[in-house]
Enzyme design. Structure first.
Site, PDB file in Angstrom:
ATOM      1  N   ARG A  49       0.859  -1.204  -0.043  1.00  0.00           N
ATOM      2  CA  ARG A  49       0.255  -0.054  -0.082  1.00  0.00           C
ATOM      3  C   ARG A  49       0.753   1.268  -0.040  1.00  0.00           C
ATOM      4  NH1 ARG A  49      -3.540   2.667   4.267  1.00  0.00           N
ATOM      5  NH2 ARG A  49      -5.003   3.840   3.105  1.00  0.00           N
ATOM      6  N   HIS A  93      -6.446  -5.863  -2.431  1.00  0.00           N
ATOM      7  CA  HIS A  93      -7.364  -6.079  -1.221  1.00  0.00           C
ATOM      8  C   HIS A  93      -7.761  -7.499  -0.949  1.00  0.00           C
ATOM      9  CE1 HIS A  93      -8.756  -1.455  -1.802  1.00  0.00           C
ATOM     10  NE2 HIS A  93      -7.403  -1.706  -1.352  1.00  0.00           N
ATOM     11  N   ASN A  97      -2.784   9.108   3.607  1.00  0.00           N
ATOM     12  CA  ASN A  97      -1.595   8.485   4.210  1.00  0.00           C
ATOM     13  C   ASN A  97      -1.703   8.185   5.628  1.00  0.00           C
ATOM     14  OD1 ASN A  97      -0.613   7.984   1.649  1.00  0.00           O
ATOM     15  ND2 ASN A  97       0.643  10.110   1.603  1.00  0.00           N
ATOM     16  N   HIS A 154       0.910   4.233  -2.769  1.00  0.00           N
ATOM     17  CA  HIS A 154       0.484   5.491  -2.620  1.00  0.00           C
ATOM     18  C   HIS A 154       1.932   6.552  -2.884  1.00  0.00           C
ATOM     19  CE1 HIS A 154      -3.043   5.214   0.505  1.00  0.00           C
ATOM     20  NE2 HIS A 154      -3.136   4.369  -0.475  1.00  0.00           N
TER      21      HIS A 154
HETATM   22  C1  HEM Z   1      -8.635   1.433  -6.555  1.00  0.00           C
HETATM   23  C2  HEM Z   1      -8.431   2.683  -5.618  1.00  0.00           C
HETATM   24  C3  HEM Z   1      -8.132   1.984  -4.245  1.00  0.00           C
HETATM   25  C4  HEM Z   1      -8.726   2.551  -3.241  1.00  0.00           C
HETATM   26  C5  HEM Z   1      -9.939   3.598  -3.289  1.00  0.00           C
HETATM   27  C6  HEM Z   1      -8.029   2.000  -2.072  1.00  0.00           C
HETATM   28  C7  HEM Z   1      -8.427   2.408  -0.760  1.00  0.00           C
HETATM   29  C8  HEM Z   1      -8.027   1.624   0.594  1.00  0.00           C
HETATM   30  C9  HEM Z   1      -8.546   1.976   1.843  1.00  0.00           C
HETATM   31  C10 HEM Z   1      -9.459   2.842   2.207  1.00  0.00           C
HETATM   32  C11 HEM Z   1      -8.074   1.123   2.468  1.00  0.00           C
HETATM   33  C12 HEM Z   1      -8.119   0.978   4.043  1.00  0.00           C
HETATM   34  C13 HEM Z   1      -7.219   2.225   4.756  1.00  0.00           C
HETATM   35  C14 HEM Z   1      -7.655   2.407   5.950  1.00  0.00           C
HETATM   36  O1  HEM Z   1      -8.106   1.696   6.846  1.00  0.00           O
HETATM   37  O2  HEM Z   1      -7.420   3.871   6.327  1.00  0.00           O
HETATM   38  C15 HEM Z   1      -7.030   0.330   1.793  1.00  0.00           C
HETATM   39  C16 HEM Z   1      -6.097  -0.807   2.235  1.00  0.00           C
HETATM   40  C17 HEM Z   1      -5.304  -1.160   1.482  1.00  0.00           C
HETATM   41  N1  HEM Z   1      -5.054  -1.228   0.450  1.00  0.00           N
HETATM   42 FE1  HEM Z   1      -6.081  -0.225  -1.059  1.00  0.00          FE
HETATM   43  N2  HEM Z   1      -7.215   1.023  -2.334  1.00  0.00           N
HETATM   44  C18 HEM Z   1      -7.024   1.048  -3.617  1.00  0.00           C
HETATM   45  C19 HEM Z   1      -6.357   0.575  -4.398  1.00  0.00           C
HETATM   46  C20 HEM Z   1      -5.159  -0.359  -3.832  1.00  0.00           C
HETATM   47  C21 HEM Z   1      -3.913  -0.718  -4.658  1.00  0.00           C
HETATM   48  C22 HEM Z   1      -3.665  -0.428  -6.018  1.00  0.00           C
HETATM   49  C23 HEM Z   1      -3.389  -1.517  -3.758  1.00  0.00           C
HETATM   50  C24 HEM Z   1      -1.977  -2.062  -4.094  1.00  0.00           C
HETATM   51  C25 HEM Z   1      -1.575  -2.650  -5.334  1.00  0.00           C
HETATM   52  C26 HEM Z   1      -3.828  -1.547  -2.571  1.00  0.00           C
HETATM   53  C27 HEM Z   1      -3.493  -2.108  -1.445  1.00  0.00           C
HETATM   54  C28 HEM Z   1      -3.939  -1.998  -0.051  1.00  0.00           C
HETATM   55  C29 HEM Z   1      -3.481  -2.963   1.006  1.00  0.00           C
HETATM   56  C30 HEM Z   1      -2.735  -4.102   0.864  1.00  0.00           C
HETATM   57  C31 HEM Z   1      -4.529  -2.343   1.864  1.00  0.00           C
HETATM   58  C32 HEM Z   1      -4.447  -2.854   3.289  1.00  0.00           C
HETATM   59  C33 HEM Z   1      -3.460  -2.322   4.274  1.00  0.00           C
HETATM   60  C34 HEM Z   1      -3.240  -2.791   5.832  1.00  0.00           C
HETATM   61  O3  HEM Z   1      -3.680  -3.773   5.949  1.00  0.00           O
HETATM   62  O4  HEM Z   1      -2.555  -1.955   6.170  1.00  0.00           O
HETATM   63  N3  HEM Z   1      -5.094  -0.537  -2.603  1.00  0.00           N
HETATM   64  N4  HEM Z   1      -7.098   0.692   0.559  1.00  0.00           N
END
Ligand code: HEM
Ligand code: CA
Ligand code: CA
Length: 300
Positions: free
Chosen positions: A38, A167, A70, A42
């Site tokens: 993530r 995800h 972030n 970002h």
């Molecule tokens: C398509 C648009 C995307 C949106 C709107 C989005 C949004 C989010 C949000 C809101 C969270 C939770 C954050 C929190 O609790 O504050 C999250 C977690 C995460 N995102 Fe995305 N995301 C997107 C694309 C991606 C991409 C492209 C990747 C990596 C290639 C990614 C990997 C992750 C991962 C692995 C988590 C979990 C992180 C953790 O467990 O700490 N996301 N994302």
């Protein structure tokens, strides 16, 4: 200009050094892979994959970490541990931006996901761009807005769907999806694209007006495994974020891609590797641009 052999002569053991640190880190934190991929995402969406996200407030830098998108990013301590280990064997050679790309690949694969040929040779920025963090997709946007942010950095619908498949592991705070559970878009009703049983589960985790910091699994079927279950979840109205579910529930070219990845894990894995390479290629600094930071949190 990036290449998979960039460090062959200057730091031949780079992959094994990174692997040693992250496999150790995973013993203490099952989410470390999710956290680091993530951060890589970002980073790449703001000024390209240049390590800008890792700079702290100092020397006139306005840190990107303080910007809203972030604030829940994590894993920076492990990046520092990787950097320290690399500086011991090849001082001044491996960039912080490349560390994120390498660690992401190793940890996706360690959790059951694909391998791919990580492209290397990025250099680190001397600046951060806090205002530029608005380029990061938000969980409150609709599919059209998300697709626009991807196309702005040269990524297409296949990249969007494949990369959203990250995800398949990790967690999200209630604050990022509770708007779907009680009063969606001012209707007084939940988002109609949530399965009713799943809705009950999510309401128990996130009571109306409750703690926005409580965590839920992004993939409730295999929370820590990197697999294609995320796509079957979408077909079953069990996507956690609005932006996840819209890939299947809003008509457009993403629906067929979701179906393809749900039907074939190997199609998903192949596309995921290719899309990680595409994302990793967003505007890298190369040649004599930027620098190789000795501390990922600070410019040299
Ligand atoms: C398509 C648009 C995307 C949106 C709107 C989005 C949004 C989010 C949000 C809101 C969270 C939770 C954050 C929190 O609790 O504050 C999250 C977690 C995460 N995102 Fe995305 N995301 C997107 C694309 C991606 C991409 C492209 C990747 C990596 C290639 C990614 C990997 C992750 C991962 C692995 C988590 C979990 C992180 C953790 O467990 O700490 N996301 N994302
Ligand atoms: Ca960046
Ligand atoms: Ca999973």
């Amino acid at each position: 200009q990036l290449s998979s052999t960039f460090y062959t002569t200057t730091c031949p053991n780079v992959t094994s050094v990174v692997r040693g640190v992250v496999e150790q880190a995973q013993q203490n934190d099952i989410r470390i892979g999710a956290k680091l991929i993530r951060v890589h995402f970002h980073d790449c969406f703001v000024n390209g994959c240049d390590g800008s996200i890792m700079l702290d407030n100092a020397d006139g830098i306005e840190s990107e970490k303080d910007a809203a998108p972030n604030q829940s990013t994590d894993g920076y301590d492990v990046v520092d541990d990787i950097k320290t280990a690399l500086e011991n064997v090849c001082p001044g050679v491996v960039s912080c931006a490349d560390i994120l790309a390498i660690a992401s690949q190793i940890l996706v694969s360690a959790n059951g996901g694909p391998t791919w040929e990580v492209q290397l040779g990025r250099r680190d920025s001397r600046t951060a761009n806090r205002a530029g963090t608005t380029a990061i997709p938000s969980p409150f946007e609709n599919l059209e807005q998300i697709a626009k942010k991807f196309s702005d950095v040269g990524l297409d619908s296949t990249d969007l769907v494949a990369l959203s498949g990250a995800h398949t592991f990790g967690r999200a705070r209630c604050a990022t999806f509770v708007h779907r559970l009680y009063n969606f878009s001012g209707t007084g009703n939940p988002d109609p694209t949530i399965d009713t049983t799943y809705l009950e589960t999510l309401r128990q985790i996130c009571p109306n007006g409750g703690n926005g910091g409580t965590l839920a699994d992004l993939d409730q079927s295999t929370r820590d495994g990197f697999d294609n279950n995320y796509f079957a979840n979408l077909q079953n109205k069990r996507g956690l974020l609005q932006t996840d579910q819209e890939l299947f529930s809003t008509s457009g070219d993403t629906v067929a891609i979701v179906n393809r990845f749900a039907n074939s894990q190997s199609d998903f894995f192949d596309s995921f590797g290719q899309s990680m390479i595409n994302m990793g290629n967003i505007r890298p600094l190369t040649g004599s641009d930027g620098e190789i930071r000795s501390d990922c949190k600070r410019v040299n």
